[in-house]
Design a protein around this motif. Sequence first.
Motif, PDB file in Angstrom:
ATOM      1  N   VAL A  47       0.830  -1.204   0.000  1.00  0.00           N
ATOM      2  CA  VAL A  47       0.000   0.000   0.000  1.00  0.00           C
ATOM      3  C   VAL A  47       0.867   1.257   0.000  1.00  0.00           C
ATOM      4  O   VAL A  47       0.735   2.113  -0.866  1.00  0.00           O
ATOM      5  N   ALA A  48       1.750   1.363   0.993  1.00  0.00           N
ATOM      6  CA  ALA A  48       2.555   2.586   1.118  1.00  0.00           C
ATOM      7  C   ALA A  48       3.758   2.317   2.008  1.00  0.00           C
ATOM      8  O   ALA A  48       3.737   1.397   2.827  1.00  0.00           O
ATOM      9  N   ALA A  49       4.789   3.154   1.838  1.00  0.00           N
ATOM     10  CA  ALA A  49       5.979   3.019   2.667  1.00  0.00           C
ATOM     11  C   ALA A  49       6.658   4.364   2.822  1.00  0.00           C
ATOM     12  O   ALA A  49       6.508   5.258   1.983  1.00  0.00           O
ATOM     13  N   TYR A  58       6.232   6.305  -0.708  1.00  0.00           N
ATOM     14  CA  TYR A  58       6.026   5.456  -1.878  1.00  0.00           C
ATOM     15  C   TYR A  58       4.660   4.802  -1.755  1.00  0.00           C
ATOM     16  O   TYR A  58       4.241   4.461  -0.658  1.00  0.00           O
ATOM     17  N   TYR A  59       3.995   4.605  -2.898  1.00  0.00           N
ATOM     18  CA  TYR A  59       2.624   4.111  -2.874  1.00  0.00           C
ATOM     19  C   TYR A  59       2.401   3.051  -3.950  1.00  0.00           C
ATOM     20  O   TYR A  59       3.002   3.087  -5.028  1.00  0.00           O
ATOM     21  N   GLY A  60       1.491   2.145  -3.613  1.00  0.00           N
ATOM     22  CA  GLY A  60       1.034   1.199  -4.619  1.00  0.00           C
ATOM     23  C   GLY A  60       0.138   1.911  -5.624  1.00  0.00           C
ATOM     24  O   GLY A  60      -0.518   2.908  -5.293  1.00  0.00           O
ATOM     25  N   GLY A  65      -2.665   8.941  -4.721  1.00  0.00           N
ATOM     26  CA  GLY A  65      -3.558  10.091  -4.761  1.00  0.00           C
ATOM     27  C   GLY A  65      -4.712  10.015  -3.788  1.00  0.00           C
ATOM     28  O   GLY A  65      -5.428  11.005  -3.597  1.00  0.00           O
ATOM     29  N   ARG A  66      -4.930   8.855  -3.168  1.00  0.00           N
ATOM     30  CA  ARG A  66      -6.024   8.697  -2.198  1.00  0.00           C
ATOM     31  C   ARG A  66      -5.503   8.413  -0.785  1.00  0.00           C
ATOM     32  O   ARG A  66      -6.117   8.841   0.197  1.00  0.00           O
ATOM     33  N   PHE A  67      -4.425   7.674  -0.690  1.00  0.00           N
ATOM     34  CA  PHE A  67      -3.862   7.285   0.603  1.00  0.00           C
ATOM     35  C   PHE A  67      -2.561   8.046   0.821  1.00  0.00           C
ATOM     36  O   PHE A  67      -1.809   8.296  -0.135  1.00  0.00           O
ATOM     37  N   MET A  82      -6.475   7.379   4.720  1.00  0.00           N
ATOM     38  CA  MET A  82      -7.140   6.792   3.564  1.00  0.00           C
ATOM     39  C   MET A  82      -8.360   7.628   3.205  1.00  0.00           C
ATOM     40  O   MET A  82      -9.273   7.784   4.036  1.00  0.00           O
ATOM     41  N   ASN A  83      -8.367   8.176   2.023  1.00  0.00           N
ATOM     42  CA  ASN A  83      -9.465   9.016   1.552  1.00  0.00           C
ATOM     43  C   ASN A  83     -10.164   8.364   0.366  1.00  0.00           C
ATOM     44  O   ASN A  83      -9.606   7.479  -0.291  1.00  0.00           O
ATOM     45  N   SER A  84     -11.365   8.828   0.101  1.00  0.00           N
ATOM     46  CA  SER A  84     -12.139   8.329  -1.046  1.00  0.00           C
ATOM     47  C   SER A  84     -12.141   6.807  -1.091  1.00  0.00           C
ATOM     48  O   SER A  84     -11.855   6.192  -2.123  1.00  0.00           O
ATOM     49  N   LEU A  85     -12.478   6.211   0.031  1.00  0.00           N
ATOM     50  CA  LEU A  85     -12.421   4.747   0.124  1.00  0.00           C
ATOM     51  C   LEU A  85     -13.419   4.083  -0.810  1.00  0.00           C
ATOM     52  O   LEU A  85     -14.525   4.592  -1.048  1.00  0.00           O
TER      53      LEU A  85
END
Length: 124
Positions: A47-49, A58-60, A65-67, A82-85
């Motif tokens: 997901v993210a690091a 860093y993001y998956g 753009g959402r997390f 976490m946004n716009s789930l």
Amino acid sequence: VQLQASGGGLVQPGDSLRLSCTFSGRAFRTYSLAWFRQAPGKEREFVAATKGNGGSTYYGDSVKGRFFISRDNAKNMAYLQMNSLRSEDTAVYYCAADSRRITSTLGDPTYAYWGQGTLVTVSS
């Protein structure tokens, strides 16, 4: 090192949620922190690091753009905003830590330490 993830729950599509990861141990700022997730019947997904200083993130692809991942080195905490789930974000979310990560391996699910996971369910 021990990690404790928290903050999961049931939310509706479009909602926001913040997960927390509590790090117990020494030299927190020397550890890379990451979030992974695993949905039923699927492999664990990056997901993210963030690296030790928190300056690089860093993001998956599925969450860009959402997390947003962050860390507070003074509190030994990491967070995942976490946004716009979406319904497809439903999974158990795990935080992970490793003191020997190079950038190219941040997305590999081979971290040395893992939290117990917190369930996020996105459903109307």
